[in-house]
Design an enzyme around this catalytic site. Structure first.
Site, PDB file in Angstrom:
ATOM      1  N   ARG A  21    -112.033  47.684  -4.620  1.00 64.90           N
ATOM      2  CA  ARG A  21    -113.157  48.494  -4.125  1.00 64.90           C
ATOM      3  C   ARG A  21    -112.724  49.926  -3.815  1.00 64.90           C
ATOM      4  O   ARG A  21    -113.477  50.872  -4.051  1.00 64.90           O
ATOM      5  CB  ARG A  21    -113.792  47.860  -2.883  1.00 64.90           C
ATOM      6  N   GLU A  76    -112.498  51.537  -7.090  1.00 64.52           N
ATOM      7  CA  GLU A  76    -113.861  51.746  -7.579  1.00 64.52           C
ATOM      8  C   GLU A  76    -114.503  52.955  -6.894  1.00 64.52           C
ATOM      9  O   GLU A  76    -115.151  53.781  -7.540  1.00 64.52           O
ATOM     10  CB  GLU A  76    -114.697  50.489  -7.311  1.00 64.52           C
ATOM     11  N   SER A 130    -102.506  67.120  -2.284  1.00 60.40           N
ATOM     12  CA  SER A 130    -101.178  66.522  -2.315  1.00 60.40           C
ATOM     13  C   SER A 130    -101.233  65.079  -1.819  1.00 60.40           C
ATOM     14  O   SER A 130    -101.972  64.761  -0.888  1.00 60.40           O
ATOM     15  CB  SER A 130    -100.228  67.320  -1.425  1.00 60.40           C
TER      16      SER A 130
END
Length: 165
Positions: free
Chosen positions: A90, A93, A116
């Protein structure tokens, strides 16, 4: 090397479990973020000398041998199968879904550059939403790094102009 890391991580996780403390509690006791404490105990970050006494105070059963191992630069890696874990999936995603918009906003607000992941802080917090349900707050706090124009005269590795073939 991988087996040694796995053994060390197993010992560190056992010490954490034995302490009964959460990553957030350990973070409060050491002055670190909860994610950084987790990184230390997973051998994904190097324990700095000034932090070692604080971590030992928080985890008194931490041995000299483990502290010595944690002080070495770690092999930062991940298990490719980790993406199958629902939480990790997730998170991936979410970055894939929102990544392009996040990139555009970074470029709009800062210019052509990136965030960074070295000069970087990360924490996970729990808050109540407006509906009273628990919500996860993930903070990614990274230094802005502008992309540089690659001018020949700025390349210190070049002591003389390129010779023509």
């Amino acid at each position: 090397m991988a087996q040694n890391k796995a053994n060390t991580v197993s010992q560190l996780q056992a010490l954490k479990d034995k302490s009964g403390k959460s990553y957030t509690q350990l973070a409060e006791e050491t002055g670190l973020t909860n994610v950084y404490v987790a990184q230390l105990l997973r051998r994904q970050a190097q324990l700095k000398p000034e932090t070692a006494p604080k971590l030992r105070a928080a985890l008194p059963d931490l041995t000299d041998e483990l502290l010595h191992e944690m002080a070495k630069p770690p092999l930062r890696s991940y298990d490719p199968n980790l993406i199958q874990d629902p939480t990790v999936y997730r998170l991936n995603e979410a970055v894939m879904h929102f990544g392009e918009s996040i990139k555009e906003i970074i470029n709009e607000d800062f210019g052509d550059g990136i965030m960074s992941a070295i000069d970087f802080y990360c924490s996970v917090d729990k808050v109540k939403g407006v509906d009273g349900k628990d919500r996860v707050v993930l903070t990614l706090d990274g230094k802005y790094l502008p992309h540089s124009e690659q001018k020949t005269e700025h390349m210190v590795s070049r002591t003389r102009p390129l010779e023509k073939q």
